[in-house]
Design a protein around this motif. Structure first.
Motif, PDB file in Angstrom:
ATOM      1  N   THR A  23       8.487 -13.771  12.625  1.00 23.15           N
ATOM      2  CA  THR A  23       7.456 -14.542  13.306  1.00 23.15           C
ATOM      3  C   THR A  23       6.548 -13.566  14.023  1.00 23.15           C
ATOM      4  OG1 THR A  23       9.016 -16.346  13.640  1.00 23.15           O
ATOM      5  CG2 THR A  23       7.051 -16.349  14.992  1.00 23.15           C
ATOM      6  N   PHE A  24       5.240 -13.782  13.831  1.00 22.14           N
ATOM      7  CA  PHE A  24       4.237 -12.932  14.463  1.00 22.14           C
ATOM      8  C   PHE A  24       3.400 -13.784  15.398  1.00 22.14           C
ATOM      9  CE2 PHE A  24       5.081 -11.241  10.241  1.00 22.14           C
ATOM     10  CZ  PHE A  24       5.424  -9.933  10.523  1.00 22.14           C
ATOM     11  N   VAL A  25       3.309 -13.351  16.623  1.00 21.63           N
ATOM     12  CA  VAL A  25       2.531 -14.040  17.639  1.00 21.63           C
ATOM     13  C   VAL A  25       1.616 -12.997  18.257  1.00 21.63           C
ATOM     14  CG1 VAL A  25       2.631 -15.323  19.800  1.00 21.63           C
ATOM     15  CG2 VAL A  25       4.398 -15.658  18.086  1.00 21.63           C
ATOM     16  N   GLY A  26       0.378 -13.402  18.529  1.00 21.83           N
ATOM     17  CA  GLY A  26      -0.534 -12.448  19.140  1.00 21.83           C
ATOM     18  C   GLY A  26      -1.889 -13.061  19.437  1.00 21.83           C
ATOM     19  N   PHE A  27      -2.841 -12.178  19.673  1.00 20.13           N
ATOM     20  CA  PHE A  27      -4.215 -12.572  19.976  1.00 20.13           C
ATOM     21  C   PHE A  27      -5.114 -11.858  18.967  1.00 20.13           C
ATOM     22  CE2 PHE A  27      -8.253 -12.234  22.225  1.00 20.13           C
ATOM     23  CZ  PHE A  27      -8.418 -13.553  22.639  1.00 20.13           C
ATOM     24  N   ARG A  28      -6.095 -12.556  18.420  1.00 17.59           N
ATOM     25  CA  ARG A  28      -6.934 -11.975  17.385  1.00 17.59           C
ATOM     26  C   ARG A  28      -8.401 -12.244  17.727  1.00 17.59           C
ATOM     27  NH1 ARG A  28      -6.480 -14.233  11.344  1.00 17.59           N
ATOM     28  NH2 ARG A  28      -7.367 -16.084  12.288  1.00 17.59           N
ATOM     29  N   ALA A  29      -9.283 -11.237  17.470  1.00 17.24           N
ATOM     30  CA  ALA A  29     -10.741 -11.360  17.612  1.00 17.24           C
ATOM     31  C   ALA A  29     -11.375 -10.892  16.311  1.00 17.24           C
ATOM     32  CB  ALA A  29     -11.234 -10.524  18.784  1.00 17.24           C
ATOM     33  N   GLU A  30     -12.389 -11.635  15.874  1.00 12.12           N
ATOM     34  CA  GLU A  30     -12.998 -11.330  14.586  1.00 12.12           C
ATOM     35  C   GLU A  30     -14.502 -11.555  14.682  1.00 12.12           C
ATOM     36  OE1 GLU A  30     -12.984 -13.573  10.370  1.00 12.12           O
ATOM     37  OE2 GLU A  30     -11.021 -13.231  11.238  1.00 12.12           O
ATOM     38  N   MET A  31     -15.296 -10.668  14.042  1.00 12.80           N
ATOM     39  CA  MET A  31     -16.743 -10.836  13.962  1.00 12.80           C
ATOM     40  C   MET A  31     -17.299  -9.974  12.835  1.00 12.80           C
ATOM     41  SD  MET A  31     -18.366  -8.746  17.142  1.00 12.80           S
ATOM     42  CE  MET A  31     -19.688  -7.736  16.563  1.00 12.80           C
ATOM     43  N   ASN A  32     -18.473 -10.368  12.328  1.00 14.67           N
ATOM     44  CA  ASN A  32     -19.153  -9.554  11.332  1.00 14.67           C
ATOM     45  C   ASN A  32     -19.795  -8.369  12.029  1.00 14.67           C
ATOM     46  OD1 ASN A  32     -18.547 -11.289   9.235  1.00 14.67           O
ATOM     47  ND2 ASN A  32     -20.445 -12.473   9.485  1.00 14.67           N
ATOM     48  N   LEU A  33     -19.707  -7.226  11.399  1.00 19.40           N
ATOM     49  CA  LEU A  33     -20.328  -6.040  11.974  1.00 19.40           C
ATOM     50  C   LEU A  33     -21.817  -6.034  11.645  1.00 19.40           C
ATOM     51  CD1 LEU A  33     -17.640  -3.355  11.117  1.00 19.40           C
ATOM     52  CD2 LEU A  33     -18.071  -4.443  13.319  1.00 19.40           C
TER      53      LEU A  33
END
Length: 168
Positions: free
Chosen positions: A35-45
């Motif tokens: 199980t993987f738990v975390g925080f993620r941020a994503e955007m186009n460069l």
């Protein structure tokens, strides 16, 4: 409507140049049961996808639609003006024909026929008079036909009611 759509697409492309940042929690279960738990941020460069080419394309589409609209307006105005001028020319030609030519030809023909019976004129003169009457009638019918066609063209080009063209 096409101009409004093109403008909206251009504005959307301009707004899309500012990258969207997506951030939030992350939860995933791996194939081995982890199980993987975390925080993620994503955007186009912005370096890879600046959005400028799409914005330029949408701006060009907007310009194209604006130009098409302007050309359509000019063409409609020219067609309406040409239709009005054709109608006006036909109307004045028919009015001039009615003013210039009184209905004396049938009386003249009757006079010639009386002279023919009296032996004063030959048959050629009567045939010439009848031919002249027929040519005058044909010319008048041609003028009426031109007036009707030009009125139909004017109504089609301007959308005005035909009742405005018909005099009492």
């Amino acid at each position: 409507a096409n101009i409004d759509v093109a403008r909206a697409n251009w504005q959307l492309a301009s707004a899309d140049r500012v990258p969207d940042v997506q951030a939030g929690p992350y939860y995933a279960r791996g194939p081995e049961g982890g199980t993987f738990v975390g925080f993620r941020a994503e955007m186009n460069l912005p370096i890879i996808n600046s959005g400028k080419p799409l914005e330029n394309q949408r701006a060009a589409e907007f310009g194209q639609q604006s130009t098409i609209w302007q050309q359509t307006q000019v063409r409609a105005e020219l067609e309406a003006q040409a239709a009005f001028e054709r109608y006006e020319l036909a109307y004045h030609a028919l009015a001039q024909e009615n003013a210039d030519e009184p209905e004396e030809l049938p009386r003249e023909l009757q006079s010639l026929e009386r002279q023919f019976r009296a032996g004063e004129v030959d048959v050629v003169r009567i045939i010439q008079a009848r031919t002249s009457i027929l040519q005058n009638q044909r010319a008048r019918l041609d003028l009426l036909n031109e007036l009707a066609q030009s009125a139909a063209l004017l109504v089609g080009a301007t959308g005005m009611p035909i009742e405005l063209l018909i005099a009492d």
